[in-house]
Design a protein around this motif. Structure first.
Motif, PDB file in Angstrom:
ATOM      1  N   VAL A  51       0.851  -1.180   0.000  1.00  0.00           N
ATOM      2  CA  VAL A  51       0.000   0.000   0.000  1.00  0.00           C
ATOM      3  C   VAL A  51       0.890   1.235   0.000  1.00  0.00           C
ATOM      4  N   ASP A  52       0.766   2.067  -1.031  1.00  0.00           N
ATOM      5  CA  ASP A  52       1.515   3.324  -1.063  1.00  0.00           C
ATOM      6  C   ASP A  52       0.979   4.252   0.011  1.00  0.00           C
ATOM      7  N   VAL A  53       1.880   4.817   0.807  1.00  0.00           N
ATOM      8  CA  VAL A  53       1.480   5.769   1.839  1.00  0.00           C
ATOM      9  C   VAL A  53       1.260   7.120   1.174  1.00  0.00           C
ATOM     10  N   ILE A  54       0.113   7.716   1.434  1.00  0.00           N
ATOM     11  CA  ILE A  54      -0.230   9.015   0.843  1.00  0.00           C
ATOM     12  C   ILE A  54       0.433  10.105   1.679  1.00  0.00           C
ATOM     13  N   LEU A  55       1.322  10.853   1.044  1.00  0.00           N
ATOM     14  CA  LEU A  55       2.115  11.899   1.691  1.00  0.00           C
ATOM     15  C   LEU A  55       1.910  13.184   0.897  1.00  0.00           C
ATOM     16  N   ASP A  56       0.873  13.922   1.245  1.00  0.00           N
ATOM     17  CA  ASP A  56       0.451  15.046   0.412  1.00  0.00           C
ATOM     18  C   ASP A  56       0.594  16.418   1.061  1.00  0.00           C
ATOM     19  N   THR A  57       1.291  16.480   2.194  1.00  0.00           N
ATOM     20  CA  THR A  57       1.552  17.775   2.832  1.00  0.00           C
ATOM     21  C   THR A  57       3.059  17.988   2.898  1.00  0.00           C
TER      22      THR A  57
END
Length: 162
Positions: free
Chosen positions: A43-49
């Motif tokens: 699962v790709d970790v969502i890192l959007d900040t």
């Protein structure tokens, strides 16, 4: 073609410090929780900040190397609602979107008598990258129930070291 030989480089700052403000570096985190991650998959970790991004090399949950070199990466991954029926949880650095590239932390929750509220996983890795190689973070839960969440205080960071 001319050659330049240098015996010594002296910094221009006080205190003998060499500053390289344009050196690629980043620090990112999720803007929200990633709930009920899938089991038995990467699962790709969502890192959007973005907290820091010298050179604007971080986008779409991945760092893209602007130049070939040696890079240091680190991640502190917080997961909540740990399922003790899972065989393991893994923190993984993914190079060039390849699932499971570099496993850096592995946790077996089976030794606990009840599900855990939270767990912190940590990974540090030095990689040789070519220009345009990418690095992201993945988590893997082997078996168990899809109940575990990646929390917003997860951090991913890295920089060019040479």
């Amino acid at each position: 073609m001319s050659k330049l030989y240098v015996d010594e480089i002296r910094p221009k700052t006080s205190g003998n410090q060499v500053l390289m403000p344009e050196k690629p570096a980043f620090h990112v985190k999720p803007s929200s929780n990633q709930n009920n991650i899938a089991t038995n998959s990467y699962v790709d970790v969502i890192l959007d900040t973005v907290v820091l991004d010298n050179g604007n090399n971080f986008a779409n949950n991945k760092f893209t190397a602007p130049v070939a070199g040696t890079y240091l990466f680190g991640c502190n991954l917080r997961i909540d609602s740990i399922d003790t029926a899972a065989d393991y949880y893994a923190l993984i650095f993914s190079k060039n979107s390849e699932d499971g590239s570099f496993w850096t932390d592995l946790f077996d929750p089976g030794g606990f008598s009840t599900d855990l509220s939270f767990w912190m996983m940590h990974g540090v890795l030095i990689l040789e990258l070519a220009a345009n190689d990418t690095v992201g973070v993945q988590v893997r839960q082997a078996s168990g129930t899809s109940q575990t969440d990646v929390k917003g205080d997860t951090r991913f960071f890295g920089h060019l070291i040479g």
